[in-house]
Scaffold this active site. Structure first.
Site, short mmCIF file in Angstrom:
data_model
loop_
_atom_site.label_atom_id
_atom_site.label_comp_id
_atom_site.label_asym_id
_atom_site.label_seq_id
_atom_site.Cartn_x
_atom_site.Cartn_y
_atom_site.Cartn_z
N SER A 41 37.22 37.33 65.04
CA SER A 41 35.84 36.91 64.81
C SER A 41 35.62 36.29 63.44
CB SER A 41 34.90 38.12 64.97
OG SER A 41 35.20 39.12 63.99
N GLY A 42 36.70 35.87 62.79
CA GLY A 42 36.55 35.20 61.50
C GLY A 42 36.13 33.76 61.67
N ALA B 299 36.65 36.74 51.64
CA ALA B 299 36.93 35.60 50.75
C ALA B 299 35.87 35.52 49.66
CB ALA B 299 36.95 34.31 51.56
N GLN B 300 36.31 35.35 48.44
CA GLN B 300 35.37 35.31 47.31
C GLN B 300 35.08 33.88 46.86
OE1 GLN B 300 37.09 37.72 44.20
NE2 GLN B 300 36.59 39.65 45.19
N GLU C 81 38.60 25.01 41.06
CA GLU C 81 39.55 26.10 41.16
C GLU C 81 40.94 25.59 40.82
OE1 GLU C 81 39.31 28.39 44.72
OE2 GLU C 81 37.24 28.96 44.40
N HIS D 299 48.61 36.68 45.35
CA HIS D 299 47.55 36.27 44.44
C HIS D 299 47.86 36.81 43.05
CE1 HIS D 299 43.61 35.40 42.78
NE2 HIS D 299 43.34 34.71 43.88
N THR E 268 38.83 36.67 41.99
CA THR E 268 38.93 35.33 42.53
C THR E 268 39.50 34.27 41.59
OG1 THR E 268 37.61 33.49 43.43
CG2 THR E 268 36.52 34.93 41.88
N GLU E 269 40.12 33.29 42.21
CA GLU E 269 40.64 32.11 41.52
C GLU E 269 39.55 31.42 40.71
OE1 GLU E 269 44.29 29.52 41.79
OE2 GLU E 269 43.79 31.28 42.95
N ARG F 138 49.30 28.77 42.50
CA ARG F 138 49.26 30.24 42.55
C ARG F 138 50.63 30.89 42.46
NH1 ARG F 138 44.87 31.75 47.29
NH2 ARG F 138 42.99 31.38 46.05
N HIS G 151 48.57 38.22 49.54
CA HIS G 151 47.23 37.67 49.74
C HIS G 151 47.08 36.86 51.02
CE1 HIS G 151 43.28 36.25 48.57
NE2 HIS G 151 43.67 34.99 48.58
N ARG H 282 49.78 27.96 49.26
CA ARG H 282 48.45 27.45 49.63
C ARG H 282 47.61 27.06 48.42
NH1 ARG H 282 43.33 29.56 50.32
NH2 ARG H 282 43.95 31.71 49.89
N SER I 46 41.16 27.81 48.25
CA SER I 46 39.99 27.49 49.07
C SER I 46 40.26 26.54 50.24
CB SER I 46 38.85 26.93 48.21
OG SER I 46 38.28 27.96 47.43
N SER J 122 41.80 27.81 52.91
CA SER J 122 41.95 28.68 54.08
C SER J 122 40.74 28.63 55.01
CB SER J 122 42.23 30.12 53.65
OG SER J 122 41.19 30.60 52.80
#
Length: 583
Positions: free
Chosen positions: A54-55, A89-90, A167, A286, A301-302, A332, A393, A428, A431, A433
């Site tokens: 459900s994401g 997610a932040q 970021e 992360h 958060t990044e 990262r 992460h 990755r 942001s 994702s």
């Protein structure tokens, strides 16, 4: 005889058709009543698309499919539909910077993704995300009609222009955000849209234990009710979408939430039916998770580093540029290794993140969630250094997918962190994702509704009707001493598994460590399978999936002898240094 959960037939209303026709030019072409049936054809309610998760990816697939007029059953493991990894997610989601003085473009984003991905990204996937991303954000997250979500991202209070931030490894500020809880507000609005759509049936407390396959085609799922423990097959005449996230929680230290999330269920489900996976060795760590002894890791958060946070060693020295000219804004994987290396020099096992030089009022308004979490632990982010260490992460690889979200098994689709689209390569970009989830989730739905997708659905219905009685129901024996003992054994095994992954397939790994992990995980996988077959419970399902996914990651890491991106092989690096010196 097969019990099927019935729901109303999907429909496309005139209003929905009108809304869809307005969106089409912007986009790429391409209930609870139980009854018993015995039929030579699939029942009407089984002519549906089943979405697992459900994401953002799952809801995007469900919503776009529903707007195409398809019937959708969305399965979520938790008792609350917002219980998913997207909710945590932040940072935010990539959009675009329309300021002509900045010079941002799809091509600039593509370059940033390729650099962050260590040159291992699939160019077609990168191009797809950069080209389709802004329109998918507008369609699914900035929709004022009420069909999809209308997320209240931060914006200029006077002009209403959406705010964007910078970021790490981005060449321009292009990230939409909502303070430091972007994932939570996105999830709140997109799940609400899914719940209110008449063509979507949400089934909570549902864990998929296995996929149903006939003649090499995925025709449904085995669904466990986590309350009763019973397992019932569900046919899917339109196919099955894996969107249940990644596998970060198979590591001892992770930024992922507790519970069933991030235990590698999609990879495990796909692997057990022979679907192809790829790039599983590229697990992203992360660089900055809060280090409090005895507590689970908490993501910092990044965006903190995007706003100017500084990494400092035990003596307070800024060290990030020792590892990369871009310092805190390097990719990262590079920053994570720098933090990992410096933490070894501190007897306390961590380094520090410092934002004390930034305006205190700004920090508290920009990062209220982080500020609250730190304050509860006696840390004042406006004046104190924050102790940090790396933690697992994100899964850069996953179930192999094409540009439409199709896997190598007919009738099985994948989107979001569960997928290996080729977008992330070896590491990755920040942001990407949530945007990947939107783009590929919607693309899956577009394909299923297309003429080619309808041909696939026809074969699924035919195979499903012929094999409708092939998967028996499992009735739970209820809570008993044996079930409790096996669930406890499963929890113990999961803890051992996580430590094995962290110690041997972590930020740094060697050929010997990955070989040891692969062998150990194979034994654990056998033990986990026995526990599940003997006593199917949520705990045994969880460790069964985690062991399968862990073995796949360890094996992939051991087979790949090239150190790149998040797959950092210490002995390979040492060998290269020796060869370089000899020449």
């Amino acid at each position: 005889m097969l019990r099927i959960l019935s729901k109303p037939v999907a429909r496309t209303t005139a209003a929905a058709a009108s809304r869809w026709s307005k969106l089409t030019p912007l986009l790429p072409s391409v209930t609870t009543n139980v009854r018993t049936i015995s039929s030579s054809s699939l029942p009407e309610e089984s002519d549906r698309l089943i979405v697992i998760g459900s994401g953002v990816a799952g809801c995007s697939a469900a919503l776009v499919a529903a707007e195409h007029g398809l019937s959708v059953t969305l399965l979520t493991a938790g008792s609350n539909i917002v219980d998913n990894n997207s909710n945590w997610a932040q940072g935010g989601i990539i959009y675009e910077n329309t300021d002509p003085g900045i010079g941002d473009s799809a091509q600039a984003l593509e370059r940033d993704i390729h650099v962050a991905g260590a040159g291992l990204c699939d160019a077609s996937a990168v191009e797809k995300l950069a080209a389709e991303g802004p329109n998918r954000v507008r369609q699914l997250l900035l929709d004022p009609t009420g069909t999809f979500a209308n997320v209240p991202f931060d914006a200029d209070p006077v002009t209403g222009k959406l705010s964007v931030c910078l970021e790490a490894s981005h060449s321009a500020a292009r990230i939409l955000y909502y303070a430091d809880s972007s994932g939570a507000v996105i999830t709140e609005h997109i799940t609400a849209a899914a719940v209110r759509h008449p063509n979507i049936n949400v089934m909570k407390e549902s864990v998929v234990t296995d996929l149903c396959v006939a003649d090499g085609t995925c025709v449904g799922v085995q669904r466990m009710d986590t309350v009763t423990g019973g397992i019932v097959p569900m046919m899917a005449g339109k196919g099955v979408v894996l969107a249940s996230g990644g596998l970060g929680s198979i590591y001892e230290h992770t930024t992922n939430p507790p519970g069933f999330n991030a235990l590698g269920s999609s990879v495990a489900l796909a692997t057990r039916i022979g679907a192809q996976t790829a790039d599983l060795e590229y697990v992203q760590f992360h660089p900055t998770s809060l280090y409090i002894p005895g507590e689970a890791r908490f993501l910092l958060t990044e965006a903190l580093r995007g706003e100017g946070a500084i990494l400092r060693d035990k003596d307070g020295r800024a060290f990030a540029k020792d590892f990369h000219p871009d310092g805190e804004l390097a990719p990262r994987d590079v920053v994570a290794r720098g933090v990992f290396a410096e933490a070894k020099n501190n007897p306390n096992g961590h380094v520090y993140l410092d934002v004390s030089h930034l305006d205190a009022t700004f920090l508290k308004s920009r990062f209220p969630t982080i500020n609250k979490h730190l304050s509860a632990r006696g840390i004042d982010m406006t004046s104190d250094f924050m102790p940090v260490v790396p933690a697992s992460h994100y899964t850069c690889g996953g179930v192999s997918s094409d540009l439409h979200g199709r896997t190598t098994v007919r009738g099985l689709y994948v989107a979001g962190e569960a997928a290996r689209t080729g977008l992330h390569g070896g590491n990755r970009l920040a942001s990407t994702s949530l945007l990947e989830g939107l783009v590929w989730g919607a693309s899956v739905a577009d394909f299923v509704a297309s003429e080619e997708g309808q041909e696939v659905s026809h074969s699924l219905n035919t195979l499903g009707s012929k094999n409708i009685n092939a998967w028996p129901e499992h009735q739970s024996k209820g809570v008993n001493q044996e079930a409790e003992q096996n669930s406890e054994a499963a929890s113990t095994l999961l803890s051992q598994l996580r430590k094995t992954m962290w110690d041997n397939v972590g930020v740094e790994r060697t050929s010997d460590s990955t070989a040891f992990a692969a062998e150990t995980l194979r034994d654990m996988q056998e033990e986990a399978e026995e526990l599940f077959q003997h006593t199917p419970t949520v705990a045994t399902v969880a460790v069964r999936d985690a062991a399968c996914a862990g073995e796949a990651v360890a094996t992939a890491a051991n087979l790949n002898k090239t150190s790149a991106g998040a797959h950092f092989i210490v002995d390979a690096l040492e060998k290269d240094e020796v060869l370089s010196a000899a020449s």
